[in-house]
Design a protein around this motif. Structure first.
Motif, PDB file in Angstrom:
ATOM      1  N   ASP A 776       0.847  -1.201   0.000  1.00 48.75           N
ATOM      2  CA  ASP A 776       0.000   0.000   0.000  1.00 48.75           C
ATOM      3  C   ASP A 776       0.879   1.247   0.000  1.00 48.75           C
ATOM      4  O   ASP A 776       1.692   1.432   0.911  1.00 48.75           O
ATOM      5  N   PRO A 777       0.727   2.136  -0.991  1.00 49.89           N
ATOM      6  CA  PRO A 777       1.572   3.334  -1.038  1.00 49.89           C
ATOM      7  C   PRO A 777       1.236   4.351   0.060  1.00 49.89           C
ATOM      8  O   PRO A 777       2.062   5.207   0.386  1.00 49.89           O
ATOM      9  N   ASP A 778       0.038   4.268   0.633  1.00 47.06           N
ATOM     10  CA  ASP A 778      -0.421   5.329   1.543  1.00 47.06           C
ATOM     11  C   ASP A 778      -0.299   4.973   3.016  1.00 47.06           C
ATOM     12  O   ASP A 778      -0.746   5.726   3.873  1.00 47.06           O
ATOM     13  N   VAL A 779       0.255   3.792   3.312  1.00 52.04           N
ATOM     14  CA  VAL A 779       0.338   3.377   4.710  1.00 52.04           C
ATOM     15  C   VAL A 779       1.807   3.129   5.067  1.00 52.04           C
ATOM     16  O   VAL A 779       2.471   2.309   4.431  1.00 52.04           O
ATOM     17  N   PHE A 780       2.281   3.858   6.085  1.00 51.42           N
ATOM     18  CA  PHE A 780       3.643   3.596   6.553  1.00 51.42           C
ATOM     19  C   PHE A 780       3.575   2.371   7.463  1.00 51.42           C
ATOM     20  O   PHE A 780       2.865   2.364   8.458  1.00 51.42           O
ATOM     21  N   ARG A 790       9.604  -9.853   7.115  1.00 55.20           N
ATOM     22  CA  ARG A 790       8.134  -9.923   7.127  1.00 55.20           C
ATOM     23  C   ARG A 790       7.554  -9.204   5.906  1.00 55.20           C
ATOM     24  O   ARG A 790       6.563  -9.649   5.320  1.00 55.20           O
ATOM     25  N   GLN A 791       8.205  -8.108   5.528  1.00 52.05           N
ATOM     26  CA  GLN A 791       7.757  -7.367   4.353  1.00 52.05           C
ATOM     27  C   GLN A 791       7.874  -8.250   3.093  1.00 52.05           C
ATOM     28  O   GLN A 791       6.973  -8.276   2.261  1.00 52.05           O
ATOM     29  N   LEU A 792       8.963  -8.990   3.023  1.00 55.25           N
ATOM     30  CA  LEU A 792       9.140  -9.911   1.887  1.00 55.25           C
ATOM     31  C   LEU A 792       8.073 -11.001   1.916  1.00 55.25           C
ATOM     32  O   LEU A 792       7.530 -11.402   0.884  1.00 55.25           O
ATOM     33  N   TYR A 793       7.755 -11.473   3.118  1.00 55.95           N
ATOM     34  CA  TYR A 793       6.773 -12.547   3.249  1.00 55.95           C
ATOM     35  C   TYR A 793       5.379 -12.085   2.802  1.00 55.95           C
ATOM     36  O   TYR A 793       4.613 -12.842   2.212  1.00 55.95           O
ATOM     37  N   ASP A 794       5.069 -10.810   3.088  1.00 53.11           N
ATOM     38  CA  ASP A 794       3.723 -10.297   2.793  1.00 53.11           C
ATOM     39  C   ASP A 794       3.546  -9.865   1.336  1.00 53.11           C
ATOM     40  O   ASP A 794       2.425  -9.684   0.883  1.00 53.11           O
ATOM     41  N   CYS A 795       4.643  -9.667   0.620  1.00 57.60           N
ATOM     42  CA  CYS A 795       4.504  -9.131  -0.741  1.00 57.60           C
ATOM     43  C   CYS A 795       4.196 -10.255  -1.735  1.00 57.60           C
ATOM     44  O   CYS A 795       4.330 -11.429  -1.417  1.00 57.60           O
ATOM     45  N   ASN A 796       3.760  -9.879  -2.940  1.00 57.22           N
ATOM     46  CA  ASN A 796       3.487 -10.912  -3.943  1.00 57.22           C
ATOM     47  C   ASN A 796       4.703 -11.203  -4.813  1.00 57.22           C
ATOM     48  O   ASN A 796       4.807 -12.255  -5.414  1.00 57.22           O
ATOM     49  N   LEU A 903      13.081  -2.076  -4.966  1.00 57.19           N
ATOM     50  CA  LEU A 903      11.971  -1.151  -5.192  1.00 57.19           C
ATOM     51  C   LEU A 903      10.701  -1.657  -4.512  1.00 57.19           C
ATOM     52  O   LEU A 903       9.920  -0.883  -3.979  1.00 57.19           O
ATOM     53  N   SER A 904      10.524  -2.976  -4.565  1.00 58.38           N
ATOM     54  CA  SER A 904       9.333  -3.531  -3.927  1.00 58.38           C
ATOM     55  C   SER A 904       9.688  -4.873  -3.315  1.00 58.38           C
ATOM     56  O   SER A 904      10.384  -5.664  -3.936  1.00 58.38           O
ATOM     57  N   PRO A 905       9.262  -5.149  -2.079  1.00 56.25           N
ATOM     58  CA  PRO A 905       8.535  -4.217  -1.203  1.00 56.25           C
ATOM     59  C   PRO A 905       9.399  -3.001  -0.867  1.00 56.25           C
ATOM     60  O   PRO A 905      10.608  -3.127  -0.673  1.00 56.25           O
ATOM     61  N   PHE A 906       8.736  -1.848  -0.797  1.00 56.06           N
ATOM     62  CA  PHE A 906       9.451  -0.572  -0.680  1.00 56.06           C
ATOM     63  C   PHE A 906      10.124  -0.441   0.690  1.00 56.06           C
ATOM     64  O   PHE A 906       9.492  -0.690   1.730  1.00 56.06           O
ATOM     65  N   THR A 945       4.568   9.320   1.635  1.00 49.57           N
ATOM     66  CA  THR A 945       4.034   8.694   2.855  1.00 49.57           C
ATOM     67  C   THR A 945       5.118   8.626   3.931  1.00 49.57           C
ATOM     68  O   THR A 945       4.862   8.887   5.106  1.00 49.57           O
ATOM     69  N   THR A 946       6.343   8.294   3.511  1.00 47.29           N
ATOM     70  CA  THR A 946       7.460   8.163   4.453  1.00 47.29           C
ATOM     71  C   THR A 946       7.721   9.487   5.173  1.00 47.29           C
ATOM     72  O   THR A 946       7.983   9.522   6.378  1.00 47.29           O
ATOM     73  N   ILE A 947       7.653  10.606   4.430  1.00 45.63           N
ATOM     74  CA  ILE A 947       7.966  11.920   5.045  1.00 45.63           C
ATOM     75  C   ILE A 947       6.691  12.623   5.517  1.00 45.63           C
ATOM     76  O   ILE A 947       6.714  13.816   5.827  1.00 45.63           O
TER      77      ILE A 947
END
Length: 993
Positions: A776-780, A790-796, A903-906, A945-947
């Protein structure tokens, strides 16, 4: 002229001995002796005499041009008759001509019999789309066409070696020859095989179909066939009763598919096959799951329940796309057999290469080099088999050394319609199966309303595969009783066909009537068997009501035993460091720089390359090719199989890889140094593929599916060529896990970079891959200790653009060392392959090191961040152009350049660290791609979103464009200079807010 004494003097004057080769001189005495011997017992004489005397007795010398006298009656006059004929000089040429004519007639049936076979159960259309079967072998004067006449029908002809219709007899009357050919080639089976250019294979097929009485079935076989037809038919009828308004893509009209598949599996199991991998479209899929794979009926029925809740994992798929894996005892062979039906999308035929890849992998892992233990079965629809190019691509993999599965059995459910399209509008070839002719696969067309013919053909197909290990096609010519799905009205578009279908008696009814009439089973036994199966369905239906939750994992087609916990979760949520020891780096580097085989002459240019590698190893650095070597070599050493496939990957499109060395003096002598790393290493497979993307990427995806302990990579010739494999990328790679809870660790290597090579050799289309990422681009995200994993696990899937060899090395090793599997998309370089700055020190690859998701600026800017006026975020090759330009302008301390490698997961956490470090700087995303392409639209909202939206993110790059790159070198350089000017002009964005 003593030799001519038995001939009439008048003839002696004008004939020479040479002109009478058949009989001259005293040989008439010989004829007499032979004739009496023949009368006693025809076996007393040679076959050729047997034929001659039989024809003579029938009253016509073979091929005589003159009118022969009527036969004399009685054996005593028989000799006179024979002698009269001998004296009358039968024309030997005519004899030969007639035999040749009969041979031509036999061949005509072998070549063309399938055109007139009765294949369509509806009797509406010829299966080969010919308006009326106007064929030479059905023509009224077919005998005349070959120079034969009605009067020849009772003559006996010697049979050629190219036919088996004689059985134990070597000669037959012409009438019987034609009858037997009609039986073999023009009934419910059409055999298309005479294009095969191998005599042994053609003879094998002839023997299977021509031998008299070869299609006999025993009582037990008929009973089994009937039981299977009952299950196939009543299963669909049960679903129709319970869920009349649900789509299920039923099998009605081709119920004999189930016994067909079961026969193929029985025969294959008997000949030693332990694992069958199947791919099929949606028509009849639930029936195959129930009656072939033997999925529990309640599990199938509960899929129809609209109140069934989805389990928490994945987003799922419709019931007629799901796969299945099941090991069970085969009752016919008394052996265990594992069956796997692959999950697949609605994109018909897309699953073909995936099945082949998985089959190849299973054969590879169990050392089945001849395909005797693992085989594939592919089912097709008639319209898709003829219409989809992927079928042709898959066929062309069938005999390539690194892709062959040693013979696939293709079964076409040919219901003579594609959704609403008439076959005459759907293909230009006579049959939907003509594509199979390109690989010399025999094609067996069969009328699906004759279950015995279907079973026989399937037996032959399974034997063919087991004997020759080549592809074979069974074309079940059938019909579709309902519309495309149960809700569809076919009468709009096919009124005549569906009027006939409404009148058509079901195949089970037809077959049951036949076997009851034959006394195989009584009416009562038949009705009891039907009632018994209906009861099984009813009980399963009642059980299915208790199911409340749908678990997609019950429908998994490729389990990985031991890789996950019993609940299917990763065993850990951490990834060990991906570096390796100094010794290992040196050892693998030395192998990469050597020719480990004696007396092997390599190309002079290659000697220089290997010398260059040796120098790099001595200096403890590696370029891109060596970094890849280190990754592959270290995994192989740990027992992980590595398979790299794609167009020209052995050498590498850009002549940088050279994984296969060729002896310059001996043809086909090669050396793969990667297989000489250590004695107990896993094998390395590197293979140039056919010039196909869709087929080959599908194949490698299937290969990667079979085991988590292999690194399987597909490299595109240039990155933009991935779009011909878009279907595999969209339907399987990006969404496969969400739909089918099936992980896959395939790696796509896509050469990418704007280097003035024109619109087709520049962009791997990163924007497309990034648009399909599910973060999601809008959620930090919430940060935690194991955030990165965990980010890798959740991504497609994972999308990276590495700017140096060490990071490429780490990301490849991480693919295997992480506790789960995700597809990895790597945008690989072209000019960086040889860029002097794009080298990595061994220090970046040692034991404590790992993949760097972001590489921060490590120059003067980082030392005094408060002085920095601008932070440029970028990815890939543009980094080197930016830093060169920055240095030329003397801006090293005012501009920081940060590389986003993953680049992704960002990498939200690491980008935040950079933006927090340079609080006074403005933020720029710089890319060499056009604004509507590349990474900008993916990256910008995530940095914002990050800043927390406190600063703008400016853009420096090429303007929006329709094509990925210009074709003009000068324009390319101008655009590059302009984007570098924008990126490094500190005033470029002032006044824009």
């Amino acid at each position: 002229a003593w030799g001519l004494r038995t001939f009439q003097p008048a003839r002696r004057l004008n004939t020479s001995v040479a002109a009478e080769p058949f009989l001259n001189g005293t040989s008439s005495n010989y004829v007499e002796e032979m004739y009496y011997a023949w009368l006693e017992n025809p076996r007393n004489v040679h076959k050729s005499w047997d034929i001659f005397f039989r024809n003579a007795n029938a009253g016509a010398p073979p091929g005589a041009a003159y009118q022969s006298p009527p036969p004399l009656s009685g054996s005593s006059q028989g000799l006179a008759s024979v002698q009269a004929r001998v004296a009358a000089q039968p024309n030997v040429e005519k004899l030969v001509e007639d035999h040749l004519a009969v041979q031509s007639l036999i061949r005509a049936y072998q070549v063309r019999g399938h055109h007139v076979a009765q294949l369509d159960p509806l009797g509406i259309m010829a299966a080969d789309l010919q308006p009326s079967p106007s064929d030479i072998i059905t023509a009224h004067n077919k005998l005349g066409f070959y120079g034969l006449a009605e009067s020849d029908l009772d003559k006996v002809f010697r049979l050629p070696t190219t036919t088996f219709i004689g059985g134990n007899e070597s000669a037959l009357p012409l009438r019987e020859i034609i009858r037997r050919l009609e039986m073999a080639y023009c009934q419910h089976i059409g055999v298309e095989f005479m294009f095969i250019n191998d005599v042994e294979q053609c003879q094998w097929i002839r023997q299977k179909f021509e031998t008299p009485g070869i299609m006999q079935f025993g009582l037990e076989e008929k009973r089994t066939l009937l039981a299977r037809m009952i299950r196939s038919t009543r299963f669909e009828e049960f679903l129709q009763r319970k869920w009349s308004s649900e789509k299920r893509f039923g099998l009605e009209g081709c119920e004999s598919l189930i016994p067909a598949l079961k026969t193929i599996i029985d025969m294959s199991s008997q000949s030693g096959v332990e694992s069958v991998i199947m791919g099929m479209p949606h028509r009849g899929r639930l029936n195959v799951l129930a009656n072939v794979i033997r999925k529990e009926l309640d599990q199938i029925f509960c899929q129809f329940d609209s109140k069934l809740e989805a389990a928490d994992e994945g987003s799922g798929d419709v019931k007629y796309h799901l796969g299945m894996y099941h090991k069970r005892m085969n009752r016919v062979s008394d052996r265990y057999i594992t069956m796997s039906l692959m999950a697949n999308p609605s994109h018909l035929e897309a699953v073909d290469p995936v099945v082949q890849g998985k089959t190849k992998a299973e054969q590879f892992y169990c050392g089945d080099t001849e395909g005797k233990r693992v085989m594939s079965i592919l089912l097709h629809g008639d319209a898709a088999f003829a219409g989809q190019g992927i079928v042709y691509e898959t066929f062309h993999l069938s005999d390539l050394p690194s892709y062959t599965t040693h013979g696939t059995i293709h079964v076409v459910v040919n219901n003579q319609i594609g959704f609403t399209t008439d076959p005459r509008m759907a293909r230009s070839s006579p049959y939907p199966t003509d594509v199979a002719r390109v690989v010399n696969a025999p094609i067996f067309h069969v009328n699906a309303d004759d279950p015995e013919a279907v079973i026989y053909v399937c037996k032959v197909a399974a034997e063919w595969r087991n004997t020759f290990h080549k592809d074979v096609v069974v074309d079940l010519v059938c019909y579709r009783r309902n519309g495309h799905n149960e809700m569809d009205e076919p009468m709009f578009t096919q009124p005549l066909m569906y009027k006939q279908i409404k009148k058509q008696k079901g195949v089970l009814k037809k077959f049951a009537d036949k076997v009851i009439a034959e006394g195989v089973i009584t009416m009562q036994e038949y009705e009891e068997e039907v009632a018994q199966y209906d009861k099984i369905c009813e009980e399963a239906y009642n059980r299915s009501k208790d199911e409340k939750i749908l678990h997609i994992k019950h429908w998994l087609d490729s389990p990985w035993p031991g890789f996950f916990t019993l609940e299917g979760q990763p065993k850990t949520m951490s990834c060990p460091p991906t570096g390796i020891s100094e010794e290992e780096l040196s050892h693998i580097g030395n192998i990469a720089a050597s020719v480990p085989v004696e007396d092997f002459t390599i190309h002079g240019g290659l000697s220089r390359i290997l010398k260059g590698r040796a120098n790099m190893v001595n200096q403890r650095v590696c370029d891109w090719a060596l970094g890849e070597y280190m990754a592959f070599g270290s995994l192989l050493k740990d027992g992980i199989h590595v398979r790299l496939s794609g167009q020209d990957v052995e050498r590498g499109t850009f002549s940088h890889r050279h994984h296969v060395l060729h002896d310059q003096n001996v043809d086909k002598r090669i050396c793969v140094p990667m297989n000489h790393i250590s004695p107990n290493q896993a094998p390395y497979t590197v293979c140039n593929s056919s010039l196909s993307e869709y087929g080959v990427l599908g194949f490698e995806l299937g290969f990667a599916m079979a085991s988590p302990n292999a690194l399987v990579l597909w490299e595109a010739q240039f990155g933009d060529f991935n779009n011909t494999a878009q279907c595999i990328i969209d339907q399987f790679i990006s969404s496969g896990q969400a739909k089918w809870v099936r992980q896959n660790g395939i790696v796509l290597l896509l050469p990418h970079g704007m280097e003035g090579m024109g619109p087709e050799h520049s962009s791997a289309r990163p924007e497309r891959f990034l648009q399909m990422c599910n973060d999601d681009p809008d959620v930090f995200p919430k940060l935690s200790e194991d955030f990165a994993v965990r980010q890798l696990y959740d991504c497609n899937w994972i999308v990276v653009n590495c700017s140096n060899p060490a990071n490429y090395f780490h990301v490849l090793r991480r693919q295997i060392l992480q506790p789960f599997r995700k597809p990895l998309i790597v945008f690989t370089p072209k000019s960086l392959l040889r860029h002097p700055e794009a080298k990595s020190s061994f220090d970046d690859m040692l034991p404590a090191t790992h993949f760097r998701r972001i590489i921060p600026d490590d120059g003067p800017a980082a030392a005094s961040p408060e002085k920095v006026k601008r932070v440029i975020f970028c990815s890939g090759k543009i980094y080197y152009e930016l830093t060169r330009e920055r240095k030329n302008r003397g801006m090293d301390d005012t501009v920081a350049v940060v590389r986003v490698e993953q680049l992704s997961p960002f990498p939200f956490d690491l980008v935040k660290a950079e933006t927090d470090r340079y609080l006074n700087a403005d933020l720029v995303w710089c890319q060499e791609e056009h604004k509507n392409q590349g990474y900008y639209h993916y990256v910008k909202p995530r940095i914002r979103t990050t800043i927390n939206h406190t600063r703008p993110v400016w853009y420096a790059g090429r303007d929006p464009a329709a094509a990925p790159a210009t074709g003009n070198k000068q324009t390319h350089l101008t655009e590059l200079q302009r984007l570098l000017d924008t990126a490094l002009d500190l005033e470029a964005f002032s006044g824009k807010l």
